[in-house]
Structures are given as structure tokens and as C-alpha cells.
Design an enzyme around this catalytic site. Structure first.
Site, PDB file in Angstrom:
ATOM      1  N   GLU A  69      27.482  32.041  45.352  1.00  0.00           N
ATOM      2  CA  GLU A  69      28.624  31.756  46.516  1.00  0.00           C
ATOM      3  C   GLU A  69      29.951  32.391  45.872  1.00  0.00           C
ATOM      4  O   GLU A  69      30.978  33.079  46.593  1.00  0.00           O
ATOM      5  CB  GLU A  69      29.277  30.764  46.302  1.00  0.00           C
TER       6      GLU A  69
ATOM      7  N   GLY B 283      22.626  27.364  49.873  1.00  0.00           N
ATOM      8  CA  GLY B 283      22.407  26.697  50.131  1.00  0.00           C
ATOM      9  C   GLY B 283      20.951  26.157  50.331  1.00  0.00           C
ATOM     10  O   GLY B 283      19.971  24.939  50.379  1.00  0.00           O
TER      11      GLY B 283
ATOM     12  N   GLU C  87      19.915  24.614  47.275  1.00  0.00           N
ATOM     13  CA  GLU C  87      20.450  23.232  47.364  1.00  0.00           C
ATOM     14  C   GLU C  87      19.909  22.321  47.849  1.00  0.00           C
ATOM     15  O   GLU C  87      19.617  20.980  47.653  1.00  0.00           O
ATOM     16  CB  GLU C  87      22.222  23.361  48.070  1.00  0.00           C
TER      17      GLU C  87
ATOM     18  N   ALA D 135      22.758  30.389  53.534  1.00  0.00           N
ATOM     19  CA  ALA D 135      23.531  29.834  54.762  1.00  0.00           C
ATOM     20  C   ALA D 135      23.672  30.760  55.141  1.00  0.00           C
ATOM     21  O   ALA D 135      24.027  31.887  54.354  1.00  0.00           O
ATOM     22  CB  ALA D 135      24.639  29.009  54.075  1.00  0.00           C
TER      23      ALA D 135
HETATM   24  N1  DAK Z   1      22.702  34.795  55.339  1.00  0.00           N
HETATM   25  C1  DAK Z   1      22.221  35.517  56.877  1.00  0.00           C
HETATM   26  N2  DAK Z   1      20.959  37.017  56.209  1.00  0.00           N
HETATM   27  C2  DAK Z   1      20.802  37.333  55.331  1.00  0.00           C
HETATM   28  C3  DAK Z   1      21.354  36.522  54.751  1.00  0.00           C
HETATM   29  C4  DAK Z   1      21.989  35.276  53.956  1.00  0.00           C
HETATM   30  N3  DAK Z   1      21.694  34.117  53.849  1.00  0.00           N
HETATM   31  N4  DAK Z   1      20.339  36.661  53.412  1.00  0.00           N
HETATM   32  C5  DAK Z   1      19.365  37.491  53.492  1.00  0.00           C
HETATM   33  N5  DAK Z   1      19.986  37.636  55.370  1.00  0.00           N
HETATM   34  C6  DAK Z   1      19.445  39.354  56.554  1.00  0.00           C
HETATM   35  C7  DAK Z   1      20.538  40.408  55.869  1.00  0.00           C
HETATM   36  O1  DAK Z   1      20.695  40.333  56.174  1.00  0.00           O
HETATM   37  C8  DAK Z   1      18.914  40.914  56.535  1.00  0.00           C
HETATM   38  O2  DAK Z   1      19.486  40.974  57.914  1.00  0.00           O
HETATM   39  P1  DAK Z   1      19.472  42.553  58.353  1.00  0.00           P
HETATM   40  O3  DAK Z   1      20.061  43.247  57.788  1.00  0.00           O
HETATM   41  O4  DAK Z   1      18.006  43.370  58.165  1.00  0.00           O
HETATM   42  O5  DAK Z   1      19.752  42.038  59.662  1.00  0.00           O
HETATM   43  C9  DAK Z   1      18.046  40.460  55.906  1.00  0.00           C
HETATM   44  O6  DAK Z   1      17.939  39.008  55.971  1.00  0.00           O
HETATM   45  C10 DAK Z   1      16.853  41.100  54.566  1.00  0.00           C
HETATM   46  O7  DAK Z   1      17.854  40.831  53.703  1.00  0.00           O
HETATM   47  P2  DAK Z   1      18.004  42.356  52.699  1.00  0.00           P
HETATM   48  O8  DAK Z   1      17.699  43.359  53.142  1.00  0.00           O
HETATM   49  O9  DAK Z   1      19.193  41.872  52.013  1.00  0.00           O
HETATM   50  O10 DAK Z   1      17.512  41.855  51.678  1.00  0.00           O
HETATM   51  P3  DAK Z   1      16.910  42.614  50.105  1.00  0.00           P
HETATM   52  O11 DAK Z   1      15.368  42.390  49.818  1.00  0.00           O
HETATM   53  O12 DAK Z   1      17.628  43.711  49.930  1.00  0.00           O
HETATM   54  O13 DAK Z   1      18.228  41.206  49.472  1.00  0.00           O
HETATM   55  C11 DAK Z   1      18.771  39.354  49.234  1.00  0.00           C
HETATM   56  C12 DAK Z   1      17.919  40.323  49.239  1.00  0.00           C
HETATM   57  C13 DAK Z   1      18.311  37.555  48.928  1.00  0.00           C
HETATM   58  C14 DAK Z   1      18.452  39.538  47.531  1.00  0.00           C
HETATM   59  C15 DAK Z   1      19.941  39.443  49.692  1.00  0.00           C
HETATM   60  O14 DAK Z   1      19.627  39.219  51.084  1.00  0.00           O
HETATM   61  C16 DAK Z   1      21.100  38.685  49.800  1.00  0.00           C
HETATM   62  O15 DAK Z   1      21.445  38.574  48.651  1.00  0.00           O
HETATM   63  N6  DAK Z   1      21.219  37.588  50.631  1.00  0.00           N
HETATM   64  C17 DAK Z   1      22.612  36.655  50.839  1.00  0.00           C
HETATM   65  C18 DAK Z   1      22.251  35.891  49.052  1.00  0.00           C
HETATM   66  C19 DAK Z   1      23.038  34.742  49.484  1.00  0.00           C
HETATM   67  O16 DAK Z   1      24.737  34.666  48.878  1.00  0.00           O
HETATM   68  N7  DAK Z   1      22.990  33.802  49.392  1.00  0.00           N
HETATM   69  C20 DAK Z   1      24.719  32.064  49.024  1.00  0.00           C
HETATM   70  C21 DAK Z   1      25.196  32.550  51.216  1.00  0.00           C
HETATM   71  S1  DAK Z   1      26.703  31.035  50.879  1.00  0.00           S
HETATM   72  C22 DAK Z   1      28.814  24.787  52.826  1.00  0.00           C
HETATM   73  C23 DAK Z   1      27.356  24.194  52.578  1.00  0.00           C
HETATM   74  C24 DAK Z   1      26.697  25.238  52.191  1.00  0.00           C
HETATM   75  C25 DAK Z   1      26.800  26.111  51.962  1.00  0.00           C
HETATM   76  C26 DAK Z   1      28.411  26.573  52.659  1.00  0.00           C
HETATM   77  C27 DAK Z   1      28.642  25.439  53.419  1.00  0.00           C
HETATM   78  N8  DAK Z   1      29.547  23.738  53.496  1.00  0.00           N
HETATM   79  C28 DAK Z   1      28.989  22.108  53.822  1.00  0.00           C
HETATM   80  C29 DAK Z   1      30.682  23.271  53.908  1.00  0.00           C
HETATM   81  C30 DAK Z   1      25.973  27.251  51.972  1.00  0.00           C
HETATM   82  C31 DAK Z   1      26.831  28.761  51.622  1.00  0.00           C
HETATM   83  C32 DAK Z   1      25.798  29.562  51.350  1.00  0.00           C
HETATM   84  O17 DAK Z   1      24.583  29.451  51.300  1.00  0.00           O
END
Ligand code: DAK
Length: 260
Positions: free
Chosen positions: A134, A111, A114, A66
Site C-alpha cells: 500500500e 487486502g 489481510e 483491494a
Molecule cells: N486492483 C485492480 N486491478 C488489479 C489489481 C488490483 N489490486 N491487481 C491487478 N489488477 C489487474 C490489472 O490492472 C490487470 O488488469 P488489465 O490491465 O488486464 O485490465 C490484471 O489485473 C492483471 O494484472 P497485471 O497485468 O498487473 O499482472 P502482472 O503479472 O504484471 O502483475 C501484480 C501482477 C500482482 C504484481 C500487479 O498486478 C500488482 O502490483 N497489482 C496491485 C497490487 C497492489 O498494490 N495491491 C494492494 C492494493 S491496495 C481499506 C481496507 C483495505 C484496503 C484499503 C482500505 N479500508 C477498510 C479503508 C486495501 C487496499 C489494498 O489492497
């Protein structure tokens, strides 16, 4: 219908949905999910479309989760008041009777993992990475990650992944039963579309019924599931497609389906 964050293409009877925010690694925001809800409703309603494939744009990510930037700015009360992301589950996952495959081409995190697990099955490229990170953000999975991952890979690996936030590579995901096939990255889309076309070429009522039955296995005790399966068998033997399927086998020719 035109969309801003997704691409929708028809390949014969197969609809390809591409989440198209590669600059944010295809992170899911409200707009993406709203557009997917509309696109899946159109797919489900179109009698010419028989199987779907969902993937992410670019080579790096299926969906990196997400959109953390959107969630960071969302007031806590809005998650409840607007039932954040719930239309995806209630409209797409519960109401799409046609099968759809996730073609996972890179990071499938949070997400993203998921959504992939909500598809009927996953075909992954060798570069795919799955995870529920998460915990590192101070939360838990919100769209079924803890529940579906535990069912898909068992308690030990689900606990390991949810508690450490570590990623699983494609080989481990295949070994663990999370994905059905792993293919080289260059062949991913071609393979997923080919598998979807194969499904689309099956007798349509049997396609719907097989999907319904495998899903029922996760909801019903075995005794009830077995009765449900037998009853559906007993219904399908009365269809024209059953008569055609058996005649085609005996006459050594391909079947021609009517969906009745
Ligand atoms: N959200 C927003 N931007 C993201 C992103 C994300 N999840 N993942 C990557 N990006 C963006 C980065 O901010 C970066 O943007 P700029 O800085 O260039 O503007 C660009 O994508 C490239 O990412 P990186 O520079 O970080 O690239 P790397 O190769 O260094 O790293 C990575 C890749 C995938 C390991 C890293 O980007 C990363 O850790 N990303 C976040 C992964 C993460 O934590 N995902 C889980 C998010 S929480 C709900 C339902 C669902 C959810 C919540 C509530 N309800 C029904 C209540 C879901 C929650 C989630 O998914």
C-alpha cells in the site's frame, strides 16, 4: 443464493469459497466483499457445514488486493461515510465461530494478504507471494495488515514489508510463521480441503473452543488467557463428546460426535 463474483461449493461438511475475478487477479471490490459477507453468514448458520476454505480463482492470484480502480474513483468522504470494507471485519471475522482456512495460490497482496491473515490459518502453494504494498499507492494497509503482519512475523519483517512493499515468497512466509504449510501448487486445494475435512471430523464444540482460545491469546494477558483456557476445559469435560472421545480412545475405535 447465487453470486456473481464468488463461487460457493459444499464438499461434504466443508464450504469452499472461491473469489472469482481472475481477470483482475481476484481484486476485492465492494461486491466481492458483500457477497462474501452473505456467503459466510449462510455457512455459519448451516449446522451441516463445519469448516471453510477460501481461495482465489485461477493459478496466478489468491487476491491481488483491494480493487485499485474502484478505490481510485471512490470519493474520500465515502470511505468514512460508508465505512468502506468494514462489514467484512465486523460480520465475517468477528462473527464466524467456525474455522476457515486460506488456501493461498499466488499473489496475496494488500487486502489479499489481510484476508489471508484473518483466516484461522494459511496453507500456501509454492508459488504464493505475500505483501503489503500500500505504501507504493500513498496509503497504509486498511484491514489490519500492519497489525496482524507484525503479530504474525514480528516487527523486523513487518516493517521491512510495509516500508518497502516487497513481497515474501512461500518459503520465507513459512519460515516466518505467516503460513502453516507450503505444498506444491497442484496439491493446494486438495490439501486445504483435506485439512478442513479433518477439522470438520473433530468434536464440534472442541473445534469452536480451540479456535476461540487461540484467538484469545492475541487479546488477553497470559494470566487471563490461562484462566480462560482452564475454564473452557472445565466446561468441555462435562460434554457427551468428551465421554465419547475418551471411551473411543480406550476402546480403540473412532469417536462419533454429537456436538453436545
Ligand atoms: N486492483 C485492480 N486491478 C488489479 C489489481 C488490483 N489490486 N491487481 C491487478 N489488477 C489487474 C490489472 O490492472 C490487470 O488488469 P488489465 O490491465 O488486464 O485490465 C490484471 O489485473 C492483471 O494484472 P497485471 O497485468 O498487473 O499482472 P502482472 O503479472 O504484471 O502483475 C501484480 C501482477 C500482482 C504484481 C500487479 O498486478 C500488482 O502490483 N497489482 C496491485 C497490487 C497492489 O498494490 N495491491 C494492494 C492494493 S491496495 C481499506 C481496507 C483495505 C484496503 C484499503 C482500505 N479500508 C477498510 C479503508 C486495501 C487496499 C489494498 O489492497
Amino acid at each position: 443464493m447465487s453470486y456473481e463474483t464468488i463461487l460457493v461449493e459444499q464438499h461434504g461438511p466443508v464450504t469452499l469459497f472461491t473469489i472469482n475475478r481472475p481477470q483482475a487477479l481476484n481484486a476485492l471490490n465492494t461486491q466481492v466483499l458483500d457477497e462474501l459477507v452473505e456467503a459466510f453468514a449462510a455457512f455459519e448458520a448451516d449446522p451441516g457445514q463445519l469448516c471453510g476454505v477460501i481461495t482465489g480463482a485461477g493459478e496466478k492470484a489468491f487476491v491481488a488486493g483491494a480493487d485499485i480502480k474502484e478505490m481510485a474513483e471512490t470519493p474520500a468522504s465515502d470511505f468514512y461515510a460508508h465505512d468502506f470494507f468494514s462489514r467484512w471485519t465486523s460480520h465475517v471475522v468477528k462473527q464466524t465461530r467456525k474455522p476457515w482456512i486460506a488456501a493461498v495460490n499466488g499473489f496475496a497482496l494488500g487486502g489479499g494478504c489481510e484476508v489471508a491473515m484473518m483466516a484461522d490459518f494459511i496453507i500456501a502453494s509454492e508459488s504464493a507471494r505475500f505483501g503489503q504494498p500500500e505504501i507504493r499507492l500513498g496509503v497504509v494497509p486498511g484491514m489490519g495488515g500492519s497489525q496482524r503482519l507484525a503479530r504474525a512475523v514480528g516487527k523486523a519483517k513487518a516493517m521491512d514489508m510495509c516500508l518497502t512493499g516487497r513481497m515474501m515468497d512461500a518459503a520465507e512466509a513459512e519460515r516466518s510463521g505467516l503460513v502453516s504449510r507450503v505444498v506444491p501448487a497442484a496439491k493446494l486445494l486438495e490439501t486445504a480441503l483435506k485439512v478442513a475435512a479433518e477439522i470438520a471430523g473433530m468434536p464440534p464444540l472442541a473445534v469452536l473452543a480451540n479456535k476461540e482460545l487461540v484467538n484469545a491469546a492475541f487479546e488477553m494477558p497470559l494470566d487471563q488467557g490461562l484462566i480462560h483456557e482452564r475454564r473452557i476445559f472445565q466446561v468441555l469435560v462435562g460434554t457427551e463428546d468428551k465421554a465419547e472421545g475418551m471411551a473411543a480412545f480406550i476402546e480403540k475405535r473412532p469417536g462419533v460426535w454429537k456436538g453436545r
